[in-house]
Motif scaffolding. Structure first.
Motif, PDB file in Angstrom:
ATOM      1  N   VAL A  61       0.804  -1.224   0.000  1.00  0.00           N
ATOM      2  CA  VAL A  61       0.000   0.000   0.000  1.00  0.00           C
ATOM      3  C   VAL A  61       0.832   1.268   0.000  1.00  0.00           C
ATOM      4  O   VAL A  61       0.279   2.370  -0.069  1.00  0.00           O
ATOM      5  CB  VAL A  61      -0.994   0.030   1.187  1.00  0.00           C
ATOM      6  N   LYS A  62       2.130   1.127   0.071  1.00  0.00           N
ATOM      7  CA  LYS A  62       2.999   2.301   0.098  1.00  0.00           C
ATOM      8  C   LYS A  62       2.792   3.141  -1.158  1.00  0.00           C
ATOM      9  O   LYS A  62       2.745   2.629  -2.269  1.00  0.00           O
ATOM     10  CB  LYS A  62       4.461   1.875   0.211  1.00  0.00           C
ATOM     11  N   GLY A  63       2.653   4.433  -0.944  1.00  0.00           N
ATOM     12  CA  GLY A  63       2.428   5.347  -2.058  1.00  0.00           C
ATOM     13  C   GLY A  63       0.966   5.503  -2.439  1.00  0.00           C
ATOM     14  O   GLY A  63       0.616   6.391  -3.216  1.00  0.00           O
ATOM     15  N   ARG A  64       0.116   4.641  -1.896  1.00  0.00           N
ATOM     16  CA  ARG A  64      -1.320   4.726  -2.209  1.00  0.00           C
ATOM     17  C   ARG A  64      -2.164   5.053  -0.975  1.00  0.00           C
ATOM     18  O   ARG A  64      -3.167   5.760  -1.092  1.00  0.00           O
ATOM     19  CB  ARG A  64      -1.806   3.404  -2.810  1.00  0.00           C
ATOM     20  N   PHE A  65      -1.780   4.530   0.163  1.00  0.00           N
ATOM     21  CA  PHE A  65      -2.537   4.755   1.395  1.00  0.00           C
ATOM     22  C   PHE A  65      -1.771   5.728   2.291  1.00  0.00           C
ATOM     23  O   PHE A  65      -0.540   5.726   2.327  1.00  0.00           O
ATOM     24  CB  PHE A  65      -2.721   3.449   2.162  1.00  0.00           C
ATOM     25  N   THR A  66      -2.530   6.518   3.036  1.00  0.00           N
ATOM     26  CA  THR A  66      -1.930   7.426   4.014  1.00  0.00           C
ATOM     27  C   THR A  66      -2.691   7.329   5.327  1.00  0.00           C
ATOM     28  O   THR A  66      -3.913   7.510   5.358  1.00  0.00           O
ATOM     29  CB  THR A  66      -1.981   8.877   3.522  1.00  0.00           C
ATOM     30  N   ILE A  67      -1.957   7.040   6.383  1.00  0.00           N
ATOM     31  CA  ILE A  67      -2.554   6.995   7.722  1.00  0.00           C
ATOM     32  C   ILE A  67      -2.265   8.314   8.417  1.00  0.00           C
ATOM     33  O   ILE A  67      -1.170   8.880   8.283  1.00  0.00           O
ATOM     34  CB  ILE A  67      -2.033   5.793   8.536  1.00  0.00           C
ATOM     35  N   SER A  68      -3.252   8.802   9.142  1.00  0.00           N
ATOM     36  CA  SER A  68      -3.080  10.036   9.899  1.00  0.00           C
ATOM     37  C   SER A  68      -3.943   9.953  11.146  1.00  0.00           C
ATOM     38  O   SER A  68      -4.773   9.053  11.280  1.00  0.00           O
ATOM     39  CB  SER A  68      -3.463  11.254   9.054  1.00  0.00           C
ATOM     40  N   ARG A  69      -3.740  10.888  12.040  1.00  0.00           N
ATOM     41  CA  ARG A  69      -4.539  10.895  13.266  1.00  0.00           C
ATOM     42  C   ARG A  69      -4.783  12.322  13.728  1.00  0.00           C
ATOM     43  O   ARG A  69      -3.993  13.223  13.448  1.00  0.00           O
ATOM     44  CB  ARG A  69      -3.867  10.072  14.367  1.00  0.00           C
ATOM     45  N   ASP A  70      -5.879  12.478  14.435  1.00  0.00           N
ATOM     46  CA  ASP A  70      -6.220  13.746  15.075  1.00  0.00           C
ATOM     47  C   ASP A  70      -6.276  13.453  16.567  1.00  0.00           C
ATOM     48  O   ASP A  70      -7.264  12.871  17.052  1.00  0.00           O
ATOM     49  CB  ASP A  70      -7.561  14.255  14.545  1.00  0.00           C
ATOM     50  N   ASN A  71      -5.239  13.814  17.280  1.00  0.00           N
ATOM     51  CA  ASN A  71      -5.162  13.478  18.700  1.00  0.00           C
ATOM     52  C   ASN A  71      -6.233  14.195  19.518  1.00  0.00           C
ATOM     53  O   ASN A  71      -6.683  13.682  20.544  1.00  0.00           O
ATOM     54  CB  ASN A  71      -3.774  13.799  19.238  1.00  0.00           C
ATOM     55  N   ALA A  72      -6.659  15.351  19.071  1.00  0.00           N
ATOM     56  CA  ALA A  72      -7.711  16.069  19.794  1.00  0.00           C
ATOM     57  C   ALA A  72      -9.044  15.339  19.711  1.00  0.00           C
ATOM     58  O   ALA A  72      -9.888  15.460  20.604  1.00  0.00           O
ATOM     59  CB  ALA A  72      -7.855  17.475  19.225  1.00  0.00           C
ATOM     60  N   LYS A  73      -9.220  14.582  18.636  1.00  0.00           N
ATOM     61  CA  LYS A  73     -10.468  13.832  18.434  1.00  0.00           C
ATOM     62  C   LYS A  73     -10.302  12.348  18.711  1.00  0.00           C
ATOM     63  O   LYS A  73     -11.256  11.584  18.535  1.00  0.00           O
ATOM     64  CB  LYS A  73     -10.963  14.033  17.002  1.00  0.00           C
ATOM     65  N   ASN A  74      -9.099  11.933  19.104  1.00  0.00           N
ATOM     66  CA  ASN A  74      -8.827  10.503  19.338  1.00  0.00           C
ATOM     67  C   ASN A  74      -9.243   9.663  18.143  1.00  0.00           C
ATOM     68  O   ASN A  74      -9.856   8.598  18.286  1.00  0.00           O
ATOM     69  CB  ASN A  74      -9.557  10.012  20.597  1.00  0.00           C
ATOM     70  N   THR A  75      -8.903  10.144  16.977  1.00  0.00           N
ATOM     71  CA  THR A  75      -9.353   9.513  15.738  1.00  0.00           C
ATOM     72  C   THR A  75      -8.176   9.234  14.813  1.00  0.00           C
ATOM     73  O   THR A  75      -7.270  10.066  14.697  1.00  0.00           O
ATOM     74  CB  THR A  75     -10.375  10.402  15.021  1.00  0.00           C
ATOM     75  N   VAL A  76      -8.222   8.081  14.175  1.00  0.00           N
ATOM     76  CA  VAL A  76      -7.233   7.716  13.173  1.00  0.00           C
ATOM     77  C   VAL A  76      -7.942   7.567  11.838  1.00  0.00           C
ATOM     78  O   VAL A  76      -9.100   7.140  11.777  1.00  0.00           O
ATOM     79  CB  VAL A  76      -6.489   6.420  13.559  1.00  0.00           C
ATOM     80  N   TYR A  77      -7.250   7.946  10.782  1.00  0.00           N
ATOM     81  CA  TYR A  77      -7.815   7.900   9.437  1.00  0.00           C
ATOM     82  C   TYR A  77      -6.935   7.039   8.535  1.00  0.00           C
ATOM     83  O   TYR A  77      -5.737   6.902   8.759  1.00  0.00           O
ATOM     84  CB  TYR A  77      -7.908   9.304   8.840  1.00  0.00           C
ATOM     85  N   LEU A  78      -7.538   6.511   7.500  1.00  0.00           N
ATOM     86  CA  LEU A  78      -6.781   5.819   6.463  1.00  0.00           C
ATOM     87  C   LEU A  78      -7.317   6.303   5.119  1.00  0.00           C
ATOM     88  O   LEU A  78      -8.438   5.955   4.734  1.00  0.00           O
ATOM     89  CB  LEU A  78      -6.901   4.306   6.567  1.00  0.00           C
ATOM     90  N   GLN A  79      -6.541   7.139   4.461  1.00  0.00           N
ATOM     91  CA  GLN A  79      -6.897   7.598   3.129  1.00  0.00           C
ATOM     92  C   GLN A  79      -6.367   6.582   2.131  1.00  0.00           C
ATOM     93  O   GLN A  79      -5.160   6.342   2.074  1.00  0.00           O
ATOM     94  CB  GLN A  79      -6.292   8.979   2.859  1.00  0.00           C
ATOM     95  N   MET A  80      -7.253   6.012   1.364  1.00  0.00           N
ATOM     96  CA  MET A  80      -6.882   4.966   0.415  1.00  0.00           C
ATOM     97  C   MET A  80      -7.140   5.468  -0.999  1.00  0.00           C
ATOM     98  O   MET A  80      -8.287   5.719  -1.363  1.00  0.00           O
ATOM     99  CB  MET A  80      -7.695   3.700   0.689  1.00  0.00           C
ATOM    100  N   ASN A  81      -6.072   5.622  -1.742  1.00  0.00           N
ATOM    101  CA  ASN A  81      -6.160   6.090  -3.128  1.00  0.00           C
ATOM    102  C   ASN A  81      -5.720   4.988  -4.075  1.00  0.00           C
ATOM    103  O   ASN A  81      -5.062   4.038  -3.684  1.00  0.00           O
ATOM    104  CB  ASN A  81      -5.285   7.322  -3.325  1.00  0.00           C
ATOM    105  N   THR A  82      -6.089   5.154  -5.321  1.00  0.00           N
ATOM    106  CA  THR A  82      -5.716   4.194  -6.370  1.00  0.00           C
ATOM    107  C   THR A  82      -6.020   2.771  -5.911  1.00  0.00           C
ATOM    108  O   THR A  82      -5.160   1.876  -5.955  1.00  0.00           O
ATOM    109  CB  THR A  82      -4.226   4.334  -6.745  1.00  0.00           C
ATOM    110  N   LEU A  83      -7.211   2.568  -5.444  1.00  0.00           N
ATOM    111  CA  LEU A  83      -7.591   1.259  -4.914  1.00  0.00           C
ATOM    112  C   LEU A  83      -7.568   0.195  -5.992  1.00  0.00           C
ATOM    113  O   LEU A  83      -7.900   0.450  -7.162  1.00  0.00           O
ATOM    114  CB  LEU A  83      -8.963   1.338  -4.267  1.00  0.00           C
ATOM    115  N   LYS A  84      -7.179  -0.996  -5.581  1.00  0.00           N
ATOM    116  CA  LYS A  84      -7.095  -2.144  -6.471  1.00  0.00           C
ATOM    117  C   LYS A  84      -8.033  -3.238  -5.982  1.00  0.00           C
ATOM    118  O   LYS A  84      -8.356  -3.288  -4.791  1.00  0.00           O
ATOM    119  CB  LYS A  84      -5.667  -2.682  -6.485  1.00  0.00           C
TER     120      LYS A  84
END
Length: 119
Positions: A61-84
């Motif tokens: 998934v390298k180069g296609r997915f991006t993980i991020s987090r918002d510590n104020a919201k205790n939330t983690v995200y996974l942006q998935m691009n160019t899905l296969k």
């Protein structure tokens, strides 16, 4: 304690954004991550992010997915691009949480969210 959302059906090449919010009693929130399990396959770790923002990804998934987090919201995200089509799986979020001062860090899992990629 972990609520995941954002899965769905998308065409190959498309994008989806998964979210996972931690709720309840939280003293400290440490590493968070996303795992996935495709039919007939073992669950695999997709991406992780530490409390300070250091990230890691499985090679597929390298180069296609991006993980991020918002510590104020205790939330983690996974942006998935160019899905296969091979990204089709149930995606689970997980987090290391200390619920109270002086307690041990526990590993918590959210319910899965289905991601389907049509070819």
């Amino acid at each position: 304690q972990l609520q995941a959302s954002g899965g769905g059906l998308v065409q190959a090449g498309g994008s989806l954004r998964l979210s996972c919010a931690a709720s309840g009693t939280i003293f400290s929130l440490y590493a968070m991550g996303w795992h996935r399990q495709a039919p007939g396959k073992r669950r695999e770790l997709v991406a992780t992010i530490t409390s300070s923002g250091t990230t890691s990804y499985v090679d597929s998934v390298k180069g296609r997915f991006t993980i991020s987090r918002d510590n104020a919201k205790n939330t983690v995200y996974l942006q998935m691009n160019t899905l296969k089509p091979e990204d089709k799986a149930v995606y689970y979020c997980a987090a290391d949480i200390k619920v109270e001062r002086g307690t041990r860090v526990g590993n918590y899992w959210g319910q899965g969210t289905q991601v389907t990629v049509s070819s």
